[in-house]
Write a protein that holds these residues in place. Structure first.
Motif, PDB file in Angstrom:
ATOM      1  N   LYS A 208       0.812  -1.217   0.000  1.00  0.00           N
ATOM      2  CA  LYS A 208       0.000   0.000   0.000  1.00  0.00           C
ATOM      3  C   LYS A 208       0.846   1.269   0.000  1.00  0.00           C
ATOM      4  O   LYS A 208       0.345   2.370  -0.149  1.00  0.00           O
ATOM      5  N   ARG A 209       2.146   1.103   0.236  1.00  0.00           N
ATOM      6  CA  ARG A 209       2.998   2.282   0.324  1.00  0.00           C
ATOM      7  C   ARG A 209       4.390   1.861  -0.113  1.00  0.00           C
ATOM      8  O   ARG A 209       4.885   0.806   0.291  1.00  0.00           O
ATOM      9  N   ILE A 210       5.006   2.689  -0.955  1.00  0.00           N
ATOM     10  CA  ILE A 210       6.332   2.358  -1.459  1.00  0.00           C
ATOM     11  C   ILE A 210       7.328   3.415  -0.985  1.00  0.00           C
ATOM     12  O   ILE A 210       7.107   4.610  -1.157  1.00  0.00           O
ATOM     13  N   VAL A 211       8.403   2.934  -0.345  1.00  0.00           N
ATOM     14  CA  VAL A 211       9.472   3.837   0.063  1.00  0.00           C
ATOM     15  C   VAL A 211      10.671   3.534  -0.815  1.00  0.00           C
ATOM     16  O   VAL A 211      11.185   2.418  -0.812  1.00  0.00           O
ATOM     17  N   MET A 212      11.093   4.520  -1.616  1.00  0.00           N
ATOM     18  CA  MET A 212      12.218   4.319  -2.524  1.00  0.00           C
ATOM     19  C   MET A 212      13.497   4.804  -1.856  1.00  0.00           C
ATOM     20  O   MET A 212      13.566   5.944  -1.390  1.00  0.00           O
ATOM     21  N   LEU A 213      14.465   3.942  -1.807  1.00  0.00           N
ATOM     22  CA  LEU A 213      15.753   4.329  -1.235  1.00  0.00           C
ATOM     23  C   LEU A 213      16.762   4.488  -2.359  1.00  0.00           C
ATOM     24  O   LEU A 213      16.771   3.736  -3.331  1.00  0.00           O
ATOM     25  N   LYS A 214      17.632   5.465  -2.218  1.00  0.00           N
ATOM     26  CA  LYS A 214      18.756   5.570  -3.145  1.00  0.00           C
ATOM     27  C   LYS A 214      19.951   6.127  -2.390  1.00  0.00           C
ATOM     28  O   LYS A 214      19.850   7.154  -1.710  1.00  0.00           O
ATOM     29  N   ASP A 215      21.052   5.446  -2.472  1.00  0.00           N
ATOM     30  CA  ASP A 215      22.293   5.891  -1.827  1.00  0.00           C
ATOM     31  C   ASP A 215      22.081   6.244  -0.360  1.00  0.00           C
ATOM     32  O   ASP A 215      22.587   7.256   0.137  1.00  0.00           O
ATOM     33  N   GLY A 216      21.297   5.445   0.310  1.00  0.00           N
ATOM     34  CA  GLY A 216      21.171   5.630   1.745  1.00  0.00           C
ATOM     35  C   GLY A 216      20.217   6.725   2.161  1.00  0.00           C
ATOM     36  O   GLY A 216      20.174   7.118   3.325  1.00  0.00           O
ATOM     37  N   LYS A 217      19.452   7.276   1.196  1.00  0.00           N
ATOM     38  CA  LYS A 217      18.483   8.294   1.555  1.00  0.00           C
ATOM     39  C   LYS A 217      17.136   7.938   0.942  1.00  0.00           C
ATOM     40  O   LYS A 217      17.063   7.215  -0.058  1.00  0.00           O
ATOM     41  N   ILE A 218      16.066   8.453   1.554  1.00  0.00           N
ATOM     42  CA  ILE A 218      14.750   8.194   0.994  1.00  0.00           C
ATOM     43  C   ILE A 218      14.518   9.140  -0.184  1.00  0.00           C
ATOM     44  O   ILE A 218      14.554  10.364  -0.045  1.00  0.00           O
ATOM     45  N   LEU A 219      14.321   8.551  -1.350  1.00  0.00           N
ATOM     46  CA  LEU A 219      14.143   9.322  -2.574  1.00  0.00           C
ATOM     47  C   LEU A 219      12.681   9.722  -2.716  1.00  0.00           C
ATOM     48  O   LEU A 219      12.337  10.830  -3.111  1.00  0.00           O
ATOM     49  N   GLU A 220      11.835   8.736  -2.374  1.00  0.00           N
ATOM     50  CA  GLU A 220      10.411   8.947  -2.596  1.00  0.00           C
ATOM     51  C   GLU A 220       9.647   8.119  -1.582  1.00  0.00           C
ATOM     52  O   GLU A 220      10.064   7.027  -1.205  1.00  0.00           O
ATOM     53  N   ASP A 221       8.524   8.616  -1.078  1.00  0.00           N
ATOM     54  CA  ASP A 221       7.697   7.879  -0.124  1.00  0.00           C
ATOM     55  C   ASP A 221       6.250   8.143  -0.516  1.00  0.00           C
ATOM     56  O   ASP A 221       5.721   9.219  -0.294  1.00  0.00           O
ATOM     57  N   LYS A 222       5.612   7.141  -1.157  1.00  0.00           N
ATOM     58  CA  LYS A 222       4.259   7.412  -1.683  1.00  0.00           C
ATOM     59  C   LYS A 222       3.300   6.285  -1.361  1.00  0.00           C
ATOM     60  O   LYS A 222       3.686   5.112  -1.268  1.00  0.00           O
ATOM     61  N   LYS A 223       2.054   6.670  -1.157  1.00  0.00           N
ATOM     62  CA  LYS A 223       0.985   5.679  -1.011  1.00  0.00           C
ATOM     63  C   LYS A 223       0.557   5.266  -2.411  1.00  0.00           C
ATOM     64  O   LYS A 223       0.508   6.094  -3.323  1.00  0.00           O
ATOM     65  N   VAL A 224       0.263   3.977  -2.595  1.00  0.00           N
ATOM     66  CA  VAL A 224      -0.132   3.518  -3.940  1.00  0.00           C
ATOM     67  C   VAL A 224      -1.447   2.760  -3.874  1.00  0.00           C
ATOM     68  O   VAL A 224      -1.861   2.288  -2.810  1.00  0.00           O
ATOM     69  N   GLU A 225      -2.084   2.669  -5.007  1.00  0.00           N
ATOM     70  CA  GLU A 225      -3.284   1.852  -5.131  1.00  0.00           C
ATOM     71  C   GLU A 225      -2.831   0.398  -5.134  1.00  0.00           C
ATOM     72  O   GLU A 225      -2.019  -0.029  -5.950  1.00  0.00           O
TER      73      GLU A 225
END
Lengths: 233, 409
Positions: A208-225
């Protein structure tokens, strides 16, 4: 359920220091179904291990269900793991000389629950993952999907607050992967908080929610269908 | 430790990992087995050695009178020296604290007769202590006692072969035997490790012979044993002191070599003790060596086992096992395996030693055996070292972060 603030973690590789997590802030509420994505080396597994108290953070705070996880003794960490967390691994990590029911009962053994109740509970959870008939089979006699279902049953048996899954479908084919996700979705539907680490977008889409990590930092944090896995099974 | 669940868990682990268990167990069994057998054979070697020297007491002095060959204090040369009862009493009085047993001896050749049977034997008239000096073994009846000496009792203690020669299958005890036509009652039958010649002797109270034959106080020889604590040097000193005392009493020149003879096995004894010590050292070295080999074997196996189980232990930790419970589990397992297989080793080793029995006597190994306490100690050492050997890798395994243990290779 999980509050993480300014979390840092670095590993020493010979003379080099590898800064894996560079200040992570994450807040996960009860009942959420979160996937942590990222390419390899992005720090997603490290994050999961820290959340799972399998690894220690260098800096930052981590509060699990209102309990600050800090300066834990080994004994305390073991106790919290047992009480709060259920683990699902990519390579299943079943104990090969124990049959399915015994594997499921193992976390209960470390909770000091009596043998009789352990047996009942392990059978109950095996039935939940549809493997009641396989209770007395050794892991070597089970398929990959079945093994992962036993592992899920084991993770559920201790009735944890949070399920942590590290690439739970990484070793499985697509059909089996969706089956496993279907299980996880139904468990989430019952209100269990689940955290999945994956690098497969289709698997992530089933949370229900995707947290994108890149190089040790959160790039994106979004709720999804949420894509329901049941339609593919 | 007495948690039933823990035991179940451990028995399952042992049971489901038979090869591993057998491997560890085999090392323990082999260690104890080799230790038991080698140590037992070493003891067998020692037994053989002691058997050769066990006839007479080792710490004995034999004192005989001779001829004075030098004039002294107005006494002529070529005097015959004779000992009397008072010489023995004097020695007892002066050196009692350094002496264990004392006896006089008077020798007499006799013709013995019982019913129709005759035979020539030698009689030794002695004191009760003689039994211990000669290591006489009483088969039937009794030996000479103080009461016999006081009352000049007409009794005899005859050798096993004397009984056999004269009495045939009859029991000699209580029967009357004629020695040079004087009647004595047989009160005892003895045997002696010294062999047939010793067992054709007849013992009588010293006072009886003195009364019957000469009505004197003369004795032929004095035997005594000194306290073992004196050691070789102390024994030599005692021997010199006795010689000086007797020479002075009998007016023999101190430089006269022939007036009194004192024989001893002090030098022999020293040599024997040295050999015995060497044997003991060899046996001990063998024992320590095999035990050490066993300990090293167990340590290796334990390191291997814990290494092999790193992943399993990681899983257990991820599921909530505390480091203490991981260490406890491994140690308890080790304990069970070492005790069980150690016991098997003891059993097999003893079986082998017992079945050897007398077969190896030609190779100087008599009655190979290991004392119970030695075996128990050896097992305790093995178990203990198994525990230490298990503890070190177990502690390391328990310290490993589960994440490292679970990392896919």
């Amino acid at each position: 359920m999980i509050q993480i603030n300014e979390l840092h973690k670095s590993y020493r590789m010979g003379s080099n220091e590898l800064h894996v997590l560079k200040g992570i802030d994450l807040d996960i509420k009860e009942g959420e179904f979160v996937s942590i994505m990222g390419s390899s080396g992005s720090g997603k597994s490290t994050l999961l291990n820290i959340i799972g108290m399998l690894d220690l953070a260098d800096k930052g705070s981590y509060v699990l269900d209102g309990v600050p996880i800090k300066n834990l003794s080994e004994k305390k960490a073991a106790l919290y793991r047992n009480k709060f967390l259920g683990f699902i691994f990519q390579s299943f990590n079943l104990i090969n000389y124990k049959n399915a029911a015994e594997n499921v009962a193992l976390p209960l053994y470390y909770q000091g629950i009596s043998r009789k109740i352990r047996k009942e509970k392990s059978l109950y959870y095996l039935e939940k993952v549809g493997l009641a008939d396989w209770a007395h089979h050794l892991p070597s006699e089970l398929s990959g999907g079945q093994k992962q279902r036993v592992a899920i049953a084991r993770a559920l048996a201790s009735e944890p607050k949070v399920l942590l899954a590290d690439e739970p479908t990484g070793a499985l084919d697509t059909t089996t992967s969706y089956e496993v996700m279907d299980f996880l979705q139904s468990i989430n539907d019952e209100g269990k908080t689940i955290l999945v680490v994956t690098h497969e977008p289709d698997i992530a889409d089933m949370t229900k929610r995707i947290v994108m990590l890149k190089d040790g930092k959160i790039l994106e944090d979004k709720k999804v269908e949420q894509v329901r896995a049941s339609q593919y099974v | 430790m007495f948690d039933l669940d823990r035991w179940r868990e451990i028995f399952q682990t042992i049971n489901k990992n038979k090869l591993r268990t057998l491997l560890a167990g085999f090392t323990v069994t082999l260690g104890i087995l080799i230790f038991t057998v080698l140590f037992g054979m070493g003891n067998g070697l020692k037994n053989t050695f002691y058997k050769f020297f066990q006839d007479d007491a080792q710490n004995t002095l034999f004192i005989y009178p001779g001829f004075a060959t030098k004039p002294f204090k107005g006494f002529k040369e070529n005097r015959r020296i004779e000992f009397e009862n008072e010489d023995l009493e004097l020695i007892k009085e002066k050196f009692g604290d350094r002496i264990e047993y004392t006896t006089a001896r008077i020798y007499k050749g006799v013709t013995a007769k019982y019913k129709g049977e005759y035979g020539s034997y030698s009689v030794r008239a002695v004191h009760p202590d003689h039994q211990y000096l000669e290591k006489t073994i009483i088969d039937k009846g009794r030996y000479i006692n103080e009461y016999d000496i006081k009352n000049d009792a007409r009794i005899a203690v005859i050798g096993r072969l004397v009984e056999k020669d004269l009495f045939g299958n009859e029991n000699a005890i209580g029967k009357f035997i004629s020695l040079n036509k004087i009647i004595y009652r047989v009160v005892g039958v003895f045997s002696d490790a010294g062999g047939d010649r010793e067992e054709r002797n007849i013992y009588m109270p010293v006072s009886t012979i003195q009364l019957i034959y000469k009505n004197t106080e003369v004795i032929d020889q004095i035997n005594l044993s000194y306290n073992m604590e004196l050691g070789a040097a102390g024994a030599m000193r005692l021997s010199n002191d006795i010689e000086k005392l007797l020479k002075n009493k009998h007016n023999i020149a101190p430089s006269d070599q022939n007036g009194i003879y004192i024989g001893s096995v002090i030098e022999d004894l020293q040599q024997n003790l040295a050999i015995a010590n060497v044997l003991q050292i060899i046996v001990t070295v063998i024992g320590i060596g095999t035990l050490l080999a066993g300990v090293i074997g167990i340590s290796n196996i334990m390191v291997y086992i814990v290494k092999e189980r790193t992943k399993e232990l990681g899983i257990r930790k991820a599921l909530g096992a505390t480091p203490g419970s991981v260490i406890g589990m491994i140690l308890q397992e080790t304990l069970i395996i070492t005790m069980l297989f150690g016991y098997l080793g003891i059993f097999l080793g003893n079986y082998i030693l017992n079945s050897m029995g007398t077969k190896l006597e030609d190779w100087f190994i008599t009655n190979p055996n290991v004392s119970q306490s030695t075996i128990i100690w050896a097992t305790v050492i093995l178990i203990f070292s198994g525990l230490i050997a298990g503890y070190i890798p177990a502690r390391r395994a328990a310290k490993v972060q589960p994440i490292v243990a679970l990392r896919d290779e």
